[in-house]
Scaffold this active site. Structure first.
Site, PDB file in Angstrom:
ATOM      1  CG  HIS A   1      -6.620   3.207  63.268  1.00 15.50           C
ATOM      2  ND1 HIS A   1      -6.891   4.491  63.672  1.00 15.50           N
ATOM      3  CD2 HIS A   1      -6.157   3.315  62.000  1.00 15.50           C
ATOM      4  CE1 HIS A   1      -6.614   5.334  62.691  1.00 15.50           C
ATOM      5  NE2 HIS A   1      -6.167   4.634  61.660  1.00 15.50           N
TER       6      HIS A   1
ATOM      7  CG  ASP B   1      -4.678   6.231  53.636  1.00 14.25           C
ATOM      8  OD1 ASP B   1      -4.604   5.242  54.394  1.00 14.25           O
ATOM      9  OD2 ASP B   1      -4.553   7.397  54.040  1.00 14.25           O
TER      10      ASP B   1
ATOM     11  CG  ASP C   1      -4.005   3.419  58.172  1.00 13.60           C
ATOM     12  OD1 ASP C   1      -3.505   4.221  57.365  1.00 13.60           O
ATOM     13  OD2 ASP C   1      -4.948   3.714  58.940  1.00 13.60           O
TER      14      ASP C   1
ATOM     15  CD  GLU D   1      -3.744   9.912  56.989  1.00  6.89           C
ATOM     16  OE1 GLU D   1      -4.812   9.775  56.383  1.00  6.89           O
ATOM     17  OE2 GLU D   1      -3.442   9.237  57.994  1.00  6.89           O
TER      18      GLU D   1
END
Length: 276
Positions: free
Chosen positions: A242, A155, A100, A132
């Site tokens: 993440h 994305d 990501d 972003e």
């Protein structure tokens, strides 16, 4: 103090995945390795063991003996990344940090490669935007500069094919079942319908997610640039977002590349993006 570094996250980090991770910082004269530290479990009180870690309770240890030595190697505001190698797993799974959204940039480049083999009528611009996660500055300035008629934000999105996933809230999103098309306030209904129709014509598997307010992607600022831009969002399902070990399916990457290239090929000067 004492050679240890306090730090803050850039973007949305879950502090639980940071404890004990190795990091690579951009120092004054090159790369500086370190480890994210926390009190060991042996030293935690009973109530501390039940609490989630916070970044303000963590530190980075670069092996410096004191503050002066640390200051010689890094400066205030130095940035860094977690050190995590890329791994191929069975069934076409890829694990890495920063998927990501490095994978989004890769997908766009691959789509351009396909388009170069058969030039489309439309003029195409590709941008790997910055920030972003924090300000969307790259998308804001790029959309303003290019002033496009239509845009696709590429994305990743939350996969829900793992234990404890809330499919009622986040949808039934699985690795290996194609790109995810966003539908909501920031998405052009015309672009969304075009993407679905092309996917069905090209036999590309896909799913749809709902973003009634914001998408959490660059589309949120692109669609309101200047007089407005017809915007769509195409996302790749990703597990463990993440974290140092985000996971995707390579077949989803291939399907997303094909969908984007096919979408661009049908665009012409007569394409009408006004909902009728």
């Amino acid at each position: 103090d004492d050679g240890f570094l306090s730090f803050a996250g850039i973007g949305g980090w879950d502090p639980q995945v940071l404890v004990g991770q190795r990091v690579c910082l951009i120092g004054r004269t090159g790369e500086v390795s370190g480890v994210i530290g926390r009190k060991p479990i042996h030293s935690l009180e009973e109530d501390e063991r039940k609490k989630a870690s916070q970044i303000k309770e963590l530190w980075i240890d670069i092996g410096a003996k004191n503050r002066d030595e640390a200051a010689e190697r890094v400066s205030v505001g130095s940035v860094g990344v977690l050190e995590a190698p890329i791994r191929d797993l069975p069934n076409g799974r890829l694990v890495a940090r920063g998927i990501d959204d490095r994978i989004g940039a890769f997908v766009v480049l691959e789509a351009l490669r396909l388009l170069a083999q058969e030039r489309p009528e439309a003029t195409v611009a590709a941008v790997a935007t910055c920030q972003e996660e924090i300000t969307m500055a790259g998308a804001k300035t790029s959309a303003f500069s290019f002033d496009p008629q239509v845009a696709l934000a590429v994305d990743v999105t939350v996969a829900t094919d793992h234990p404890s996933a809330d499919k009622k809230q986040y949808g039934d999103v699985k690795l290996g079942e194609g790109p995810v098309l966003s539908r909501g306030a920031a998405n052009s209904p015309v672009v969304h319908t075009m993407l679905k129709e092309i996917a069905e014509q090209e036999q590309i598997p896909y799913s749809v997610d709902i973003s009634p307010r914001r998408t959490g992607t660059d589309a949120d600022v692109i669609h309101v640039s200047r007089g407005g831009v017809a915007t769509g969002v195409v996302s790749i399902p990703c597990r463990y977002l993440h974290s140092p070990n985000e996971m995707i399916a390579l077949e989803d990457v291939e399907h997303t590349v094909k969908l984007i290239a096919s979408f661009v090929r049908v665009l012409s000067a007569e394409t009408d993006f006004i909902p009728r």
